[in-house]
Design a protein around this motif. Structure first.
Motif, PDB file in Angstrom:
ATOM      1  N   ILE A  70       0.842  -1.199   0.000  1.00  0.00           N
ATOM      2  CA  ILE A  70       0.000   0.000   0.000  1.00  0.00           C
ATOM      3  C   ILE A  70       0.879   1.250   0.000  1.00  0.00           C
ATOM      4  O   ILE A  70       0.625   2.206  -0.734  1.00  0.00           O
ATOM      5  N   GLU A  71       1.940   1.240   0.833  1.00  0.00           N
ATOM      6  CA  GLU A  71       2.860   2.371   0.862  1.00  0.00           C
ATOM      7  C   GLU A  71       3.554   2.541  -0.486  1.00  0.00           C
ATOM      8  O   GLU A  71       3.720   3.650  -0.989  1.00  0.00           O
ATOM      9  N   GLN A  72       3.931   1.411  -1.087  1.00  0.00           N
ATOM     10  CA  GLN A  72       4.581   1.437  -2.389  1.00  0.00           C
ATOM     11  C   GLN A  72       3.632   2.003  -3.451  1.00  0.00           C
ATOM     12  O   GLN A  72       4.024   2.820  -4.277  1.00  0.00           O
ATOM     13  N   LEU A  73       2.390   1.589  -3.398  1.00  0.00           N
ATOM     14  CA  LEU A  73       1.380   2.083  -4.335  1.00  0.00           C
ATOM     15  C   LEU A  73       1.214   3.590  -4.179  1.00  0.00           C
ATOM     16  O   LEU A  73       1.155   4.337  -5.155  1.00  0.00           O
ATOM     17  N   TYR A  74       1.192   4.060  -2.952  1.00  0.00           N
ATOM     18  CA  TYR A  74       1.037   5.484  -2.681  1.00  0.00           C
ATOM     19  C   TYR A  74       2.245   6.281  -3.195  1.00  0.00           C
ATOM     20  O   TYR A  74       2.096   7.330  -3.809  1.00  0.00           O
ATOM     21  N   LYS A  75       3.460   5.755  -2.952  1.00  0.00           N
ATOM     22  CA  LYS A  75       4.682   6.476  -3.320  1.00  0.00           C
ATOM     23  C   LYS A  75       4.972   6.420  -4.815  1.00  0.00           C
ATOM     24  O   LYS A  75       5.371   7.407  -5.415  1.00  0.00           O
ATOM     25  N   LEU A  76       4.765   5.243  -5.424  1.00  0.00           N
ATOM     26  CA  LEU A  76       5.193   5.049  -6.808  1.00  0.00           C
ATOM     27  C   LEU A  76       4.069   5.168  -7.837  1.00  0.00           C
ATOM     28  O   LEU A  76       4.338   5.425  -9.004  1.00  0.00           O
ATOM     29  N   GLY A  77       2.855   4.937  -7.448  1.00  0.00           N
ATOM     30  CA  GLY A  77       1.765   4.881  -8.420  1.00  0.00           C
ATOM     31  C   GLY A  77       1.593   3.447  -8.916  1.00  0.00           C
ATOM     32  O   GLY A  77       2.473   2.595  -8.755  1.00  0.00           O
TER      33      GLY A  77
END
Length: 183
Positions: A5-12
């Motif tokens: 989820i954090e990765q999705l938020y940071k990277l798209g």
């Protein structure tokens, strides 16, 4: 999941799908010794035993808190408490205003039988409650009296999961007359 989820938020979305991240090696925890296991077991057993002894001398009694429309919600002290008799609990309140009066529908469960029924109490302008009246009682547990209007008619769907049903009641005479419409 949290990392993704954090990765999705940071990277798209697109960049996250193309980024390959190798999982970090986790350190293996040390196996606890006998003394550590015994100490932990004693703490768990003591906690369990003290809760059981406490339950012998006390009853967990629920009350209902309410706040009048014109009051400020900044403090719990502004809430009014409606406390049931010691042999029962009140829970799952549903507030309805009708003809400039406030009514609270709620579950009432007597500790002696453990089966919930639906009650109603009227609040006067100063917030004092009237005598609770039983409005719906069945052979199975009833709780959370969800009320709604449809085409000018008032209906109730109480929670009836113990009976494994969904039951619809129609108001035949407000506030205390309800008829079963459909299961």
């Amino acid at each position: 999941i949290q990392k993704k989820i954090e990765q999705l938020y940071k990277l798209g979305w697109n960049r996250m799908l193309t980024t390959s991240e190798k999982p970090k090696e986790e350190s293996v925890a040390e196996i606890p010794g006998n003394l550590s296991v015994l100490s932990g077991s004693i703490r768990v057993f003591y906690s369990y035993l003290s809760e059981k002894v406490s339950n012998l001398f006390s009853i967990e009694q629920w009350s209902i808190l309410y706040l009048s429309d014109n009051e400020n919600i900044n403090s719990l002290e502004r809430f009014h408490r409606i406390t049931p008799p010691k042999d029962r609990l009140w829970a799952d309140p549903f507030v309805i205003n009708k003809k400039n009066k406030t009514y609270i529908f709620a579950e009432e469960m007597e500790f002696s039988n453990g089966t919930g029924k639906i009650i109603v109490t009227e609040l006067d302008k100063s917030g004092l409650q009237g005598k609770p009246i039983t409005v719906l009682e069945e052979n199975h547990h009833l709780s959370y009296p969800y009320l709604f209007n449809n085409d000018g008619e008032l209906y109730m769907i109480p929670e009836t999961s113990q009976n494994r049903t969904i039951e619809l009641y129609k108001c035949a005479g407000f506030p205390n007359q309800w008829t079963h419409v459909k299961t």
